[in-house]
Each structure stands twice: as structure tokens, then as C-alpha cells.
Design an enzyme around this catalytic site. Structure first.
Site, PDB file in Angstrom:
ATOM      1  CB  SER A   1      -0.902   0.015   1.229  1.00  0.00           C
ATOM      2  OG  SER A   1      -1.564   1.266   1.336  1.00  0.00           O
TER       3      SER A   1
ATOM      4  CG  HIS B   1      -3.938  -1.557  -1.720  1.00  0.00           C
ATOM      5  ND1 HIS B   1      -4.975  -2.394  -2.086  1.00  0.00           N
ATOM      6  CD2 HIS B   1      -4.450  -0.730  -0.766  1.00  0.00           C
ATOM      7  CE1 HIS B   1      -6.056  -2.093  -1.395  1.00  0.00           C
ATOM      8  NE2 HIS B   1      -5.757  -1.088  -0.593  1.00  0.00           N
TER       9      HIS B   1
ATOM     10  CG  ASP C   1      -5.400   2.456   0.831  1.00  0.00           C
ATOM     11  OD1 ASP C   1      -6.310   1.625   0.674  1.00  0.00           O
ATOM     12  OD2 ASP C   1      -4.312   2.189   1.364  1.00  0.00           O
TER      13      ASP C   1
ATOM     14  CG  MET D   1      -8.469   7.080   2.115  1.00  0.00           C
ATOM     15  SD  MET D   1      -7.645   7.055   3.726  1.00  0.00           S
ATOM     16  CE  MET D   1      -6.840   5.451   3.670  1.00  0.00           C
TER      17      MET D   1
ATOM     18  CG  HIS E   1      -9.446   0.010  -0.720  1.00  0.00           C
ATOM     19  ND1 HIS E   1      -8.916  -0.245   0.532  1.00  0.00           N
ATOM     20  CD2 HIS E   1     -10.792   0.005  -0.553  1.00  0.00           C
ATOM     21  CE1 HIS E   1      -9.887  -0.394   1.406  1.00  0.00           C
ATOM     22  NE2 HIS E   1     -11.038  -0.237   0.769  1.00  0.00           N
TER      23      HIS E   1
ATOM     24  CG  MET F   1     -11.399   3.087   1.803  1.00  0.00           C
ATOM     25  SD  MET F   1     -10.095   2.922   3.047  1.00  0.00           S
ATOM     26  CE  MET F   1      -8.659   2.953   1.979  1.00  0.00           C
TER      27      MET F   1
ATOM     28  CG  MET G   1     -11.796  -2.499   5.161  1.00  0.00           C
ATOM     29  SD  MET G   1     -10.233  -2.054   4.357  1.00  0.00           S
ATOM     30  CE  MET G   1      -9.394  -1.147   5.668  1.00  0.00           C
TER      31      MET G   1
ATOM     32  CG  ASP H   1      -6.360  -2.705   3.169  1.00  0.00           C
ATOM     33  OD1 ASP H   1      -5.349  -2.418   3.832  1.00  0.00           O
ATOM     34  OD2 ASP H   1      -6.925  -1.896   2.401  1.00  0.00           O
TER      35      ASP H   1
END
Length: 221
Positions: free
Chosen positions: A8, A31, A33, A35, A64, A66, A135, A173
Site C-alpha cells: 500500500s 495498492h 487507497d 480517500m 481501493h 474509500m 478490512m 487490508d
């Protein structure tokens, strides 16, 4: 069940993302993230950075999301070239349509569940996804402590996947490290997101290899 490691970049140096991606060229995925400071209390990066990162690395990008309203934004990440795009069931209003749009755009479609979200109500969606992400911390920040309470859900998810033909990858994750990855693999996970355990190491590539070896040993036992 092939083990895959997805470092990540949430734990990487954002000022050197191309170099940080190159440092883990032995990984299966990178990965990312995304957000938005709404669905989770943190703001990271978005589509323009992902597009730039895609030009800087040959490692497939595992996005991913979020974010609020993933139904609106997810297809664009697939269209940009991400190899996998995952949306949260807690945020998606039309998950089937969105997952199908992700697949239509050429990416693998993933569905993410927060620690307190049960997997059983979404069993019927297994045919719509390529990966189920569980998660193992509360989403929003890296470096959190692994939540063992999720391990029974990992086992139940593996059983559900097996009952449906076993084609869906099972990703964990949050808090994945040399101390926790074997438990995750024994429970049935096969894709492992690791942030600080990789980018906090002196040699990130060596950390990827070490995590892979631990997971392969545990999944084979």
C-alpha cells in the site's frame, strides 16, 4: 490458492511515488487507497495521481476507493487503466451496476467490507465480483493494529467463495505484517495488502518476499 502481495502506497513517500513503486517491483499489485475525507476521516489522492502512477510503473494498480458515491467515480479508475477497482458496500448505492461497469471497463471488480459488516448478506453478489476485500482495521489510516476479530469472517468468506466455485480472490487490508499474515493465510486469505510492513522496512522488496514466503507456508499447511 496463489498468494499475492499488494503493498500500500499509503505508507510510501508521496513525494517519490514513482521511486516507491519501483522499490516493490517484485510485488503482484500496487495498492492505492483513495480517500475523500467523507467516507473516511482522511484525504489522500485521487484519479489524476492514479493516472500519473500508471505511467510510472508496470505493476498493476489495485485501487481501493474509500469514498462517498463510488457509483459515480469507480468506472473512471477502471477506464484509466487500473487493474482492479474495489468499492465499499457501505457506500455503494447501486453495487451491482457499479461492479458491472468496472468489469466492462476492463478491470477486476472488488467489493470491500468494513470490520463490523457481515459478509453473509452479500453472498448473492459473489458472482458479480472478482475480489472480496475484508478490512482488518477500521478504514482511514495506515499503521493501525490488526483486528483479530475479523479472522472468523475471513474463514466464513472463504467457505462462501468455495461454495460458489472458488473463483473470487479474498483480500485482507489493515495491520498485515510478518506477525499477522500467517493467521490471515491460514484463515483463507490469498491477497495481502501491507503498508508500513513493506515501506517501513529498510528493504521494501525484501519485505515483500518475506511476507510472501510466510503466507505461502501458512496457506500450504
Amino acid at each position: 490458492m496463489a498468494v499475492q502481495i499488494s503493498p500500500s502506497i499509503l505508507s510510501a513517500d508521496f513525494s517519490r511515488l514513482a521511486d516507491e513503486a519501483a522499490a516493490v517491483s517484485n510485488a503482484d499489485w500496487l495498492h492505492v487507497d483513495v480517500m475523500d475525507n467523507h467516507f473516511v476521516p482522511n484525504l489522500t489522492l485521487g484519479l489524476p495521481v492514479v493516472e500519473s502512477l500508471l505511467k510510472a510503473t508496470s505493476t498493476p494498480i489495485d485501487c481501493h476507493l474509500m469514498i462517498e458515491d463510488p457509483d459515480r467515480w469507480a468506472p473512471a479508475y477502471a477506464e484509466a487503466g487500473a487493474g482492479s477497482v474495489t468499492v465499499h458496500i457501505e457506500a455503494a448505492k447501486a453495487p451491482v451496476r457499479t461492479l458491472r461497469q468496472i468489469r466492462s471497463a476492463g478491470a477486476r471488480a472488488g467489493l470491500a467490507l468494513n470490520p463490523a459488516t457481515a459478509v453473509e448478506p452479500y453472498e448473492d453478489l459473489l458472482g458479480e465480483i472478482d475480489m472480496l476485500l475484508l478490512m482488518t482495521v477500521e478504514p482511514g489510516f495506515g499503521g493501525q493494529r490488526f483486528l483479530d476479530v475479523v479472522l472468523p469472517k475471513v474463514r466464513r468468506s472463504r467457505d462462501l467463495i468455495a461454495a460458489h466455485g472458488g473463483q473470487v480472490w479474498l483480500q485482507v487490508d489493515g495491520g498485515v505484517s510478518a506477525e499477522t499474515i500467517e493467521r490471515c493465510a491460514e484463515a483463507g486469505a490469498d491477497v495481502f495488502v501491507a503498508g508500513s510492513a513493506v515501506y517501513g522496512a529498510d528493504d521494501p522488496a525484501k519485505a515483500v518476499d518475506a511476507l510472501r514466503s510466510l503466507a505461502e507456508g501458512a496457506s500450504a499447511s
